[in-house]
Design a protein around this motif. Structure first.
Motif, mmCIF file in Angstrom:
data_model
loop_
_atom_site.group_PDB
_atom_site.id
_atom_site.type_symbol
_atom_site.label_atom_id
_atom_site.label_comp_id
_atom_site.label_asym_id
_atom_site.label_seq_id
_atom_site.Cartn_x
_atom_site.Cartn_y
_atom_site.Cartn_z
ATOM 1 N N ASN A 109 0.847 -1.183 0.000
ATOM 2 C CA ASN A 109 0.000 0.000 0.000
ATOM 3 C C ASN A 109 0.892 1.245 0.000
ATOM 4 N N HIS A 110 0.540 2.207 -0.842
ATOM 5 C CA HIS A 110 1.364 3.410 -0.987
ATOM 6 C C HIS A 110 1.514 4.176 0.339
ATOM 7 N N ILE A 111 0.448 4.249 1.105
ATOM 8 C CA ILE A 111 0.489 4.980 2.378
ATOM 9 C C ILE A 111 1.397 4.252 3.373
ATOM 10 N N GLY A 113 3.865 2.583 2.525
ATOM 11 C CA GLY A 113 5.195 2.963 2.042
ATOM 12 C C GLY A 113 5.631 4.288 2.636
ATOM 13 N N HIS A 114 4.783 5.306 2.534
ATOM 14 C CA HIS A 114 5.161 6.619 3.077
ATOM 15 C C HIS A 114 5.534 6.512 4.565
ATOM 16 N N ILE A 115 4.767 5.734 5.321
ATOM 17 C CA ILE A 115 5.064 5.595 6.752
ATOM 18 C C ILE A 115 6.500 5.082 6.944
ATOM 19 N N VAL A 150 0.527 13.328 4.912
ATOM 20 C CA VAL A 150 0.050 14.505 4.172
ATOM 21 C C VAL A 150 0.705 14.554 2.798
ATOM 22 N N SER A 151 -0.142 14.415 1.772
ATOM 23 C CA SER A 151 0.421 14.449 0.414
ATOM 24 C C SER A 151 -0.562 15.134 -0.509
ATOM 25 N N GLY A 152 -0.299 15.024 -1.815
ATOM 26 C CA GLY A 152 -1.199 15.645 -2.783
ATOM 27 C C GLY A 152 -2.535 14.910 -2.860
ATOM 28 N N MET A 336 9.011 12.544 -0.666
ATOM 29 C CA MET A 336 8.330 12.435 -1.962
ATOM 30 C C MET A 336 8.217 10.955 -2.337
ATOM 31 N N ASP A 337 7.389 10.685 -3.360
ATOM 32 C CA ASP A 337 7.212 9.290 -3.762
ATOM 33 C C ASP A 337 8.551 8.686 -4.188
ATOM 34 N N ASN A 338 8.818 7.483 -3.721
ATOM 35 C CA ASN A 338 10.051 6.783 -4.072
ATOM 36 C C ASN A 338 9.813 5.288 -3.876
HETATM 37 ZN ZN ZN Z 1 2.719 9.694 -2.184
#
Ligand code: ZN
Ligand code: KG4
Length: 371
Positions: A109-111, A113-115, A150-152, A336-338
């Motif tokens: 899951n992308h979120i 990932g951000h965590i 918090v993202s776009g 940022m996304d990576n």
């Molecule tokens: Zn993102």
């Protein structure tokens, strides 16, 4: 164990190869191809255009990451949330590779990932776009962790009780914080993504110059709403002499607009006040959640985590609330996304043997964790 990760949920095509040993990891190679220049012309991300750019970039990018490396043991791929057309490119690339090389597949899951981006230390000695082999880092989150994402596309507070154990306790009713930054920046004539430009102008402005609303700040929940703030910003620009220049950038020279003749308010003051309103709401809600959930860790992640006022205000307020809480912020570039964050988020899935056969992996644009 070596993990190849692929990310294509929005406007960045990214791949990363990490090596995990016990509780430590190394980044062997990573690269992100940004599409900002492509989408700038449209003032935002156009899904079909993003998909096409991903399709052009993804195979050369994966080839570059794997060049000279042994075959990965696992492939991790972002399968949601995000733009369907964009997600599909990464997911299909991962499925093909999994099938052709017989490598197990993990959906991430992308979120989530951000965590995990906060596990990469700030000022890590490698840069996205410059594959390196330096640095060995710890997988060392302490729970419970409260995560402000918090993202776009997202504004959420997630209570993380363990790796893989999430409860979403707050979300936005309408716009995400980054979207609110970007839409307001557009009114000012700034290119997409406008968040960083607002925050640059805000650096020398007075955050108390304009009293923008703090939507839902007093409500007894952890939810957000930013659409009204964006409208207030629009009305402010319309009703002040700053406005004429800014909401009709085509008729005026682009760039800096000076100050309103009817007051002493400058565009820098406007940006600082607007930014302060968003930061106040995000930080107040996070501290409220700290009171209820008594976390050991507070995590800030997502593209808007690059915002200095947010980083500083959140850190100071959490420390004021309880100095034993560890605040974990991503390095600016990993906010940022990576794909490295996707690789890290896959580790606990791999440990639980939570693999998905390539035949059944699908992109899910609405996949929310902890619901
Ligand atoms: Zn993102
Ligand atoms: O996480 P991300 O790279 O992509 C999404 O998944 O959305 O986040 C991008 C968002 C954009 O809305 C951008 O304007 C915002 O993060 N952003 C910022 C700053 N840097 C990036 N917003 C405010 N201040 C910044 N310094």
């Amino acid at each position: 164990m070596k993990i190849l990760a692929i990310e294509s949920s929005c406007d960045d095509t990214a791949a990363s190869l990490i090596e995990v040993q016990g509780n430590t990891f190394k980044i062997l190679a990573e690269k992100t191809a940004s599409q900002i220049d492509i989408h700038k012309v449209y003032g935002g991300v156009v899904p079909e255009v993003a998909a096409r750019a991903h399709a052009e970039k993804i195979i050369p990018l994966i080839e570059e990451i794997l060049a000279g490396q042994p075959k990965p043991d696992v492939i991790a791929v972002t399968s949601g949330p995000g733009l369907l057309t964009a997600l599909l490119v990464g997911v299909e690339a991962a499925k093909n590779l999994s099938y052709l090389q017989g490598i197990p597949l993990v959906r991430v899951n992308h979120i989530e990932g951000h965590i995990h981006s906060v596990l990469i230390p700030q000022k890590a000695p490698m840069a996205i776009g410059a594959p390196t082999t330096v640095g060995e880092y710890q997988i060392d989150l302490e729970f419970p962790a409260l995560c402000l994402i918090v993202s776009g596309g997202h504004t959420e507070i997630i209570l993380m009780k363990d790796y893989g154990d999430y409860e979403r306790i707050g979300k936005t009713a309408d716009d995400a914080a980054g979207e609110c930054f970007d839409k307001t920046a557009k009114l000012l004539g700034f290119d997409y993504p406008g968040g960083p430009k607002i925050s640059k102008f805000a650096e020398t402005g007075n955050p108390a110059a304009i009293n923008f609303p703090r939507p839902m700040i007093k409500e007894d929940n952890y939810n957000f709403s930013f659409a009204g703030l964006k409208t207030s910003a629009l009305y402010y620009l319309r009703d002040n002499s700053l406005a004429a220049m800014n909401i009709m950038p085509a008729t005026f020279p682009a760039g800096v607009f000076g100050q309103s003749p009817s007051s002493n308010i400058t565009v820098n003051d406007f940006c600082a006040s607007f930014e302060q309103a968003i930061v106040d709401v995000l930080v107040t809600k996070t501290i409220k959640a700290c009171k209820q959930y008594q976390p050991k860790t507070v995590i800030l992640a997502g593209g808007v985590s690059a915002n200095k006022r947010l980083r500083n205000t959140l850190s100071e307020n959490v420390q004021k609330f309880d100095q034993n809480i560890r605040v974990r912020l991503p390095d600016i570039k990993y906010g940022m996304d990576n794909a490295t964050m996707i690789a890290l988020a896959s580790i606990h899935h791999i440990q639980k043997q939570d693999f998905t056969p390539w035949q059944s992996l699908v992109a899910d644009p609405n996949w929310h964790i902890g619901e």
